[in-house]
Design an enzyme around this catalytic site. Structure first.
Site, mmCIF file in Angstrom:
data_model
loop_
_atom_site.group_PDB
_atom_site.id
_atom_site.type_symbol
_atom_site.label_atom_id
_atom_site.label_comp_id
_atom_site.label_asym_id
_atom_site.label_seq_id
_atom_site.Cartn_x
_atom_site.Cartn_y
_atom_site.Cartn_z
ATOM 1 N N VAL A 99 1.277 -1.185 -0.431
ATOM 2 C CA VAL A 99 0.185 0.204 0.132
ATOM 3 C C VAL A 99 0.470 0.977 0.178
ATOM 4 C CG1 VAL A 99 -1.665 -0.678 1.362
ATOM 5 C CG2 VAL A 99 -0.047 0.213 2.341
ATOM 6 N N ASP A 100 2.210 1.317 0.365
ATOM 7 C CA ASP A 100 2.860 1.873 -0.073
ATOM 8 C C ASP A 100 3.000 2.645 -1.659
ATOM 9 O OD1 ASP A 100 5.186 1.321 -2.091
ATOM 10 O OD2 ASP A 100 5.787 -0.188 0.199
ATOM 11 N N HIS A 115 -4.297 -4.643 -2.887
ATOM 12 C CA HIS A 115 -4.770 -4.192 -1.517
ATOM 13 C C HIS A 115 -4.868 -2.480 -1.372
ATOM 14 C CE1 HIS A 115 -3.649 -8.263 -0.727
ATOM 15 N NE2 HIS A 115 -4.400 -8.356 -1.655
ATOM 16 N N ASN A 208 12.903 -13.705 -3.302
ATOM 17 C CA ASN A 208 12.317 -13.959 -1.969
ATOM 18 C C ASN A 208 13.513 -14.021 -1.019
ATOM 19 O OD1 ASN A 208 10.121 -13.544 0.361
ATOM 20 N ND2 ASN A 208 8.890 -15.161 -0.582
ATOM 21 N N LEU A 209 13.247 -13.556 0.274
ATOM 22 C CA LEU A 209 14.750 -13.281 0.726
ATOM 23 C C LEU A 209 14.118 -14.882 1.382
ATOM 24 C CD1 LEU A 209 16.446 -12.332 2.917
ATOM 25 C CD2 LEU A 209 15.070 -11.531 4.880
ATOM 26 N N GLU A 210 12.951 -15.616 2.248
ATOM 27 C CA GLU A 210 12.356 -16.445 2.268
ATOM 28 C C GLU A 210 11.815 -17.814 1.862
ATOM 29 O OE1 GLU A 210 11.738 -16.822 7.222
ATOM 30 O OE2 GLU A 210 13.314 -16.022 7.153
ATOM 31 N N ALA A 226 16.048 -8.240 -1.396
ATOM 32 C CA ALA A 226 15.231 -7.853 -2.758
ATOM 33 C C ALA A 226 16.432 -7.066 -3.478
ATOM 34 C CB ALA A 226 13.965 -7.368 -2.781
HETATM 35 C C1 BV8 Z 1 -10.683 -11.509 -0.929
HETATM 36 C C2 BV8 Z 1 -4.311 -4.334 3.417
HETATM 37 C C3 BV8 Z 1 -13.229 -12.424 -2.088
HETATM 38 C C4 BV8 Z 1 -4.506 -3.563 4.607
HETATM 39 C C5 BV8 Z 1 -4.175 -7.176 3.478
HETATM 40 C C6 BV8 Z 1 -8.953 -19.920 3.588
HETATM 41 C C7 BV8 Z 1 -8.750 -19.563 2.586
HETATM 42 C C8 BV8 Z 1 -8.494 -18.756 1.937
HETATM 43 C C9 BV8 Z 1 -8.639 -17.539 2.021
HETATM 44 C C10 BV8 Z 1 -9.175 -17.076 2.574
HETATM 45 C C11 BV8 Z 1 -9.748 -17.673 3.800
HETATM 46 N N1 BV8 Z 1 -10.178 -16.940 5.141
HETATM 47 C C12 BV8 Z 1 -10.424 -16.063 4.883
HETATM 48 C C13 BV8 Z 1 -9.348 -15.894 3.408
HETATM 49 C C14 BV8 Z 1 -9.492 -14.731 2.561
HETATM 50 C C15 BV8 Z 1 -8.999 -13.849 2.862
HETATM 51 C C16 BV8 Z 1 -7.708 -14.520 3.370
HETATM 52 O O1 BV8 Z 1 -6.354 -15.218 2.482
HETATM 53 N N2 BV8 Z 1 -7.234 -14.751 3.956
HETATM 54 C C17 BV8 Z 1 -5.499 -15.596 4.316
HETATM 55 C C18 BV8 Z 1 -5.040 -14.835 5.534
HETATM 56 C C19 BV8 Z 1 -6.458 -17.174 5.030
HETATM 57 N N3 BV8 Z 1 -8.376 -12.664 1.610
HETATM 58 C C20 BV8 Z 1 -9.160 -11.747 1.535
HETATM 59 O O2 BV8 Z 1 -10.184 -11.341 2.330
HETATM 60 C C21 BV8 Z 1 -9.508 -11.060 0.501
HETATM 61 N N4 BV8 Z 1 -10.027 -10.824 -0.351
HETATM 62 O O3 BV8 Z 1 -11.004 -12.899 -0.920
HETATM 63 O O4 BV8 Z 1 -11.805 -11.203 -1.039
HETATM 64 C C22 BV8 Z 1 -12.331 -12.236 -3.150
HETATM 65 C C23 BV8 Z 1 -13.581 -13.817 -4.008
HETATM 66 C C24 BV8 Z 1 -12.765 -14.286 -5.299
HETATM 67 C C25 BV8 Z 1 -11.624 -13.584 -5.970
HETATM 68 C C26 BV8 Z 1 -11.825 -13.138 -5.699
HETATM 69 C C27 BV8 Z 1 -11.480 -11.941 -4.202
HETATM 70 C C28 BV8 Z 1 -8.464 -9.439 0.342
HETATM 71 C C29 BV8 Z 1 -7.497 -9.377 1.260
HETATM 72 C C30 BV8 Z 1 -6.556 -8.265 1.668
HETATM 73 C C31 BV8 Z 1 -5.812 -7.882 2.692
HETATM 74 N N5 BV8 Z 1 -5.277 -6.739 3.319
HETATM 75 N N6 BV8 Z 1 -3.699 -6.035 4.237
HETATM 76 C C32 BV8 Z 1 -2.791 -2.967 5.055
HETATM 77 O O5 BV8 Z 1 -2.084 -3.404 4.168
HETATM 78 O O6 BV8 Z 1 -2.729 -3.052 5.957
HETATM 79 S S1 BV8 Z 1 -3.395 -8.108 3.669
HETATM 80 C C33 BV8 Z 1 -1.360 -8.007 3.965
HETATM 81 O O7 BV8 Z 1 -1.612 -8.930 3.210
HETATM 82 C C34 BV8 Z 1 -0.657 -6.802 3.801
HETATM 83 O O8 BV8 Z 1 -1.354 -5.958 3.253
HETATM 84 C C35 BV8 Z 1 0.276 -7.482 2.337
HETATM 85 O O9 BV8 Z 1 -0.312 -7.110 1.130
HETATM 86 C C36 BV8 Z 1 -0.368 -8.785 2.344
HETATM 87 C C37 BV8 Z 1 0.281 -10.063 1.559
HETATM 88 O O10 BV8 Z 1 1.674 -9.467 2.857
HETATM 89 P P1 BV8 Z 1 3.277 -10.293 2.008
HETATM 90 O O11 BV8 Z 1 3.708 -8.995 1.601
HETATM 91 O O12 BV8 Z 1 3.284 -11.716 1.267
HETATM 92 O O13 BV8 Z 1 4.103 -9.873 3.182
HETATM 93 P P2 BV8 Z 1 4.356 -11.156 4.478
HETATM 94 O O14 BV8 Z 1 4.448 -9.871 5.789
HETATM 95 O O15 BV8 Z 1 3.483 -12.267 4.442
HETATM 96 O O16 BV8 Z 1 5.198 -11.841 4.079
HETATM 97 C C38 BV8 Z 1 7.217 -10.932 3.546
HETATM 98 C C39 BV8 Z 1 7.869 -11.920 1.964
HETATM 99 O O17 BV8 Z 1 8.834 -11.037 2.300
HETATM 100 C C40 BV8 Z 1 8.489 -12.809 3.337
HETATM 101 O O18 BV8 Z 1 8.465 -13.657 2.606
HETATM 102 C C41 BV8 Z 1 10.110 -12.407 3.935
HETATM 103 O O19 BV8 Z 1 10.618 -13.633 3.755
HETATM 104 C C42 BV8 Z 1 10.094 -11.334 2.822
HETATM 105 N N7 BV8 Z 1 10.777 -10.503 2.375
HETATM 106 C C43 BV8 Z 1 11.034 -10.121 4.295
HETATM 107 N N8 BV8 Z 1 12.513 -8.987 3.719
HETATM 108 C C44 BV8 Z 1 12.878 -9.242 2.383
HETATM 109 C C45 BV8 Z 1 12.086 -9.907 1.225
HETATM 110 N N9 BV8 Z 1 12.155 -10.411 0.862
HETATM 111 C C46 BV8 Z 1 13.145 -10.018 -0.044
HETATM 112 N N10 BV8 Z 1 13.941 -9.171 0.581
HETATM 113 C C47 BV8 Z 1 13.658 -8.753 1.571
HETATM 114 N N11 BV8 Z 1 14.556 -7.135 2.435
#
Ligand code: BV8
Ligand code: ZN
Length: 237
Positions: A99-100, A115, A208-210, A226
Site C-alpha cells: 500500500v506504499d 490491496h 524472496n528472502l525465505e 531483494a
Molecule cells: C477476498 C492490507 C473475496 C491492509 C491486507 C481461507 C482460505 C483461503 C482464503 C481465505 C480464507 N479465509 C479468508 C480468506 C480470504 C482472505 C485471505 O486470503 N486470508 C488468508 C490470510 C487466509 N483474503 C481476503 O479477504 C481478500 N479478499 O478474498 O475477497 C474474493 C473472492 C473471489 C475472488 C477474489 C476475491 C482481501 C485480502 C486483502 C488483505 N489486505 N492488508 C494493510 O496493509 O494494512 S493483507 C496483508 O498481507 C498485507 O497488506 C499484504 O498486502 C499481504 C501480503 O503480505 P506479504 O506482502 O506477503 O507480507 P508478509 O509479511 O506475509 O511476507 C513478507 C515476505 O517478504 C516474506 O516472504 C519474507 O521472507 C520476505 N522478505 C522480508 N524481507 C525481505 C524479503 N524478501 C526480500 N528482501 C527482503 N529484504
C-alpha cells in the site's frame, strides 16, 4: 539452476509483497518484526474493525502514512523493476500487494495496487476517492458528497474485494513469465496468481528472502535480499 533471462519473454507479470519495501524501512506483516505479530488483524484490517473502533483503525493507518512520508525511500529493488520496465519491449504488468508508493517513487509506470493505497482515502457513503497526505479522523469530511465521518483509508481489508482484478487476471492468463517477489504467499487471491499463471503455461520464478508457502510450485527460486537479487535477475546492476 540458472535463472531465466526476463528479456527472453514477451508478456511478464510481476507480483510484489512487503519484502520489496522491507529495506526501505517499512515493516512486513508476518516476519518476526512483522505488523501482524504485534497487532491483531481482526482489530485493524477488517471492515468490522472499522465499524467497531474507527479511531483505532485511523490511528494505525495515520501512523503508517507518517512513516511512509517521513522516512521511506525507494530502494535498489524498486529501481531494478522500474529500470527493467523502462527498456523492456514486451508487455509488463507490475502488481503490488503493497500500500506504499515506493514503486511509483522509483519510476514504475503504472503499478496496480491490489490491496489499495495508503496515500488515498475513500468515502464510505459515495465511494469517491482522493489523494491524501494528512491524517484521517472520525470527523473527516468527504469533498464530494459532504458526508462526515465516513472517510476511510482506501485499503482493501480482509473480506473485501481486491482492486483491479478484472485487469490482472487476464494478464496472468496470457503471461509467459510470472515473477513473485518478497511475499509469503499467504493472502488470497494474490497467493493463487502462481497457479493461474502456471496453468496457462507461464514460467514461474520466486525471488524472496525465505522460501514462501508455495515455493515448491515455482519453476525457479532465488533467495536473498531483494536489493541484491532483483538487480541481478533483471540485469540492472
Ligand atoms: C477476498 C492490507 C473475496 C491492509 C491486507 C481461507 C482460505 C483461503 C482464503 C481465505 C480464507 N479465509 C479468508 C480468506 C480470504 C482472505 C485471505 O486470503 N486470508 C488468508 C490470510 C487466509 N483474503 C481476503 O479477504 C481478500 N479478499 O478474498 O475477497 C474474493 C473472492 C473471489 C475472488 C477474489 C476475491 C482481501 C485480502 C486483502 C488483505 N489486505 N492488508 C494493510 O496493509 O494494512 S493483507 C496483508 O498481507 C498485507 O497488506 C499484504 O498486502 C499481504 C501480503 O503480505 P506479504 O506482502 O506477503 O507480507 P508478509 O509479511 O506475509 O511476507 C513478507 C515476505 O517478504 C516474506 O516472504 C519474507 O521472507 C520476505 N522478505 C522480508 N524481507 C525481505 C524479503 N524478501 C526480500 N528482501 C527482503 N529484504
Ligand atoms: Zn462522499
Amino acid at each position: 539452476m540458472n535463472l531465466p533471462d526476463p528479456r527472453h519473454f514477451k508478456n511478464i507479470v510481476v507480483l510484489t509483497g512487503a519484502g520489496v519495501s522491507a529495506e526501505s524501512g517499512l515493516r512486513t506483516f508476518r516476519d518476526n518484526n512483522g505488523l501482524w505479530r504485534e497487532y491483531r488483524v481482526e482489530e485493524l484490517a477488517t471492515p468490522e474493525a472499522f465499524t467497531k473502533n474507527p479511531k483505532l483503525v485511523h490511528a494505525f493507518y495515520n501512523s503508517r502514512r507518517h512513516t511512509l512520508l517521513q522516512s521511506a525511500k525507494a530502494n535498489k529493488a524498486h529501481f531494478a523493476l522500474a529500470n527493467f520496465e523502462s527498456t523492456f519491449e514486451g508487455n509488463f504488468l507490475l502488481v503490488t500487494q503493497n500500500v506504499d508508493n515506493l514503486h511509483e517513487q522509483a519510476g514504475s509506470k503504472n503499478p496496480h495496487h491490489l490491496h489499495g493505497e495508503l496515500l488515498r482515502a475513500r468515502c464510505g457513503l459515495c465511494e469517491h476517492s482522493v489523494d491524501i497526505e494528512g491524517d484521517l479522523t472520525c470527523q473527516s469530511i468527504c469533498r464530494h458528497c459532504g458526508g462526515i465521518g465516513a472517510m476511510r483509508p482506501d485499503i482493501v481489508w480482509f473480506g473485501e474485494m481486491p482492486q483491479q482484478l478484472e485487469l490482472i487476471e487476464p494478464a496472468l492468463s496470457r503471461c509467459d513469465l510470472f515473477v513473485s517477489i518478497g511475499t509469503s504467499g499467504t493472502v488470497y487471491p494474490a497467493a493463487g496468481f502462481l497457479r493461474l499463471a502456471k496453468t496457462n503455461g507461464a514460467i514461474t520464478v520466486e525471488l524472496n528472502l525465505e522460501a514462501s508457502a508455495n515455493s515448491g510450485f515455482f519453476d525457479y527460486c532465488s533467495l536473498g535480499l531483494a536489493s541484491d537479487v532483483l538487480p541481478n535477475f533483471f540485469h540492472t546492476a
